[in-house]
Design an enzyme around this catalytic site. Sequence first.
Site, short mmCIF file in Angstrom:
data_model
loop_
_atom_site.label_atom_id
_atom_site.label_comp_id
_atom_site.label_asym_id
_atom_site.label_seq_id
_atom_site.Cartn_x
_atom_site.Cartn_y
_atom_site.Cartn_z
CE LYS A 278 -3.92 -1.89 2.64
NZ LYS A 278 -4.96 -1.70 1.63
NE ARG A 352 -10.75 -9.94 -1.92
CZ ARG A 352 -11.14 -9.07 -2.84
NH1 ARG A 352 -11.56 -9.49 -4.02
NH2 ARG A 352 -11.13 -7.78 -2.60
N1 BES Z 1 -8.08 -3.77 4.44
C1 BES Z 1 -8.22 -3.39 3.09
C2 BES Z 1 -9.52 -2.64 2.81
C3 BES Z 1 -9.62 -1.25 3.40
C4 BES Z 1 -9.18 -0.16 2.71
C5 BES Z 1 -10.23 -1.06 4.63
C6 BES Z 1 -9.31 1.11 3.25
C7 BES Z 1 -10.36 0.20 5.17
C8 BES Z 1 -9.90 1.29 4.48
C9 BES Z 1 -8.25 -4.65 2.21
O1 BES Z 1 -7.45 -5.70 2.64
C10 BES Z 1 -7.71 -4.24 0.88
O2 BES Z 1 -6.57 -3.89 0.79
N2 BES Z 1 -8.56 -4.32 -0.14
C11 BES Z 1 -8.18 -3.96 -1.47
C12 BES Z 1 -8.71 -4.99 -2.41
C13 BES Z 1 -8.16 -4.91 -3.80
C14 BES Z 1 -6.68 -5.21 -3.81
C15 BES Z 1 -8.90 -5.87 -4.68
C16 BES Z 1 -8.75 -2.58 -1.76
O3 BES Z 1 -9.85 -2.28 -1.30
O4 BES Z 1 -8.07 -1.81 -2.44
MN MN Z 2 -5.46 -5.52 1.99
#
Ligand code: BES
Ligand code: MN
Length: 498
Positions: A278, A352
Amino acid sequence: MNYELVASAPEALAVPLLALGVPKQANKALPEALAELDSRSGGILARLFANGDFGGGRDETSVVYLSGDGPQRLLLVGVGKAADMTRSSIRRAAAVAARRARALGTGAVAFAMPETLRGAVGAKDFAQVAVEGMAQGAWQCDELKAPNDEKKPPVSSLAVVVALDEQDEAAAGFEIGRAIAEGQSLARRLQFLPPNRCTPGFLAETAQQLGKQYGFKVTVLDKPAMETEGMGALLAVNQGSATEPRFMTIEYWGAGDAPPVALVGKGITFDTGGISIKPAAQMEEMKYDMSGAAAVLGAMDVVGRLKPKLNVVGVIPSTDNMPSGTAIRPADVVNSHFGKTIEIVNTDAEGRLVLADALSYVRRFKPVAVLDAATLTGAAISVTGHVATPIMGNDEALVEEVRKAGDRAGERCWPLPMFDEFREQNKSDIADVKNSAGRAAGTITAGWFLREFVDGFSWVHLDVAGTAYTDSDSPPLPKGPAGVPTRLFAEFILGRAG
Ligand code: BES
Ligand code: MN
Ligand code: ZN
């Protein structure tokens, strides 16, 4: 926190701060129910109303000092339009009251709302939501800071004030409210704690403590046990980490051998994204990626306190998500507990993966209903912001039941469609399914991914990415952990227990 239910005329209470919920007044007139307090204020209350300084609008507040031996200060709190009066609007006013008490440094707050001002909300509901709201507004966590004598004392005492003839009815709601307030505070503390303290092991210890306290059966799987179980998806997420994963189940049997309700919570104690790392900005918020797990533990705490006639199983898959030389890569294919193979296309879609194994594992309890909560997708924030939680499931009646529990809890949900076309997006060329379907409808495709691992039970999924915590203050809630969906879980369980 001290909680107290007091049956008394509000003006007779010798307390540092008495908060009064007041609905919006159309005519600038003092509500009849405040006449006695007005005379103790020397007519100041009537003048506040007459001059429009306070009118009962949502989140409005006014502090007035009183003379005599009743309340030292009176805090008027606006509840908003009387026609829109609900449990939620009263809960919100109680939260605003407690936040003001924090700012004033009174250390205690008592909340009252004369029956004539409460509309259709009865004494039981009033007492419940008044405690929940005050606990929400009073919550703070200073345990990581050095003690500071100059600081205002925290609010450590909450009282709900009802009329003498309401005491019995109110007592039932008060006990429910106190239990839910405590459960939600536990969830918020777990969310608050940083990832170097709130590790998978720490979550497991918390589960074990609850087990000791309430007599739950708690099972904690360590890494070798997960290998034996075949939890390949959860282990894949943990593969890059120096910290061991934990998988825990908490069982409460309050209704013989009837099939249980299961609560499943995402327990990612920190989400860096892994190799699909990230950006640095706001990455610290990813300590909240265990909010689903926190709500499950909070709800089990409520269950332990209230002992409902229902069977409830809490399930938490927990690890952090780290990049390293041993981490999973985009392109890896892993074996899930369910048996389906998963192509990893983005290591940041880790929630997931851990939930897939948990939803598969939970089959052994033959649950009647499974509710999962997860900070699963940033896209959820694009859909319903910080106002509501997207909800999906394989059983419309259960979706509606959970949505209603959310309304009662003041933790609203809104359904998203699970059309078959969305399922297609998760198809992989090389494995049974892939873990990311790209940007379009990201919250729904994540929901469909989970559904690939749901078999033999009714299920709903709550994506709490936008609601479990907030990055800005609002009148009823300071920024930080919100504990969502602890109250929703509790209301669902109480609703089922009858
Ligand atoms: N934990 C994150 C989702 C999230 C993002 C929660 C911002 C709270 C605030 C999750 O694990 C994630 O990174 N999801 C990705 C999925 C994508 C890679 C398909 C996302 O939402 O970008
Ligand atoms: Mn994530
Ligand atoms: Zn995550």
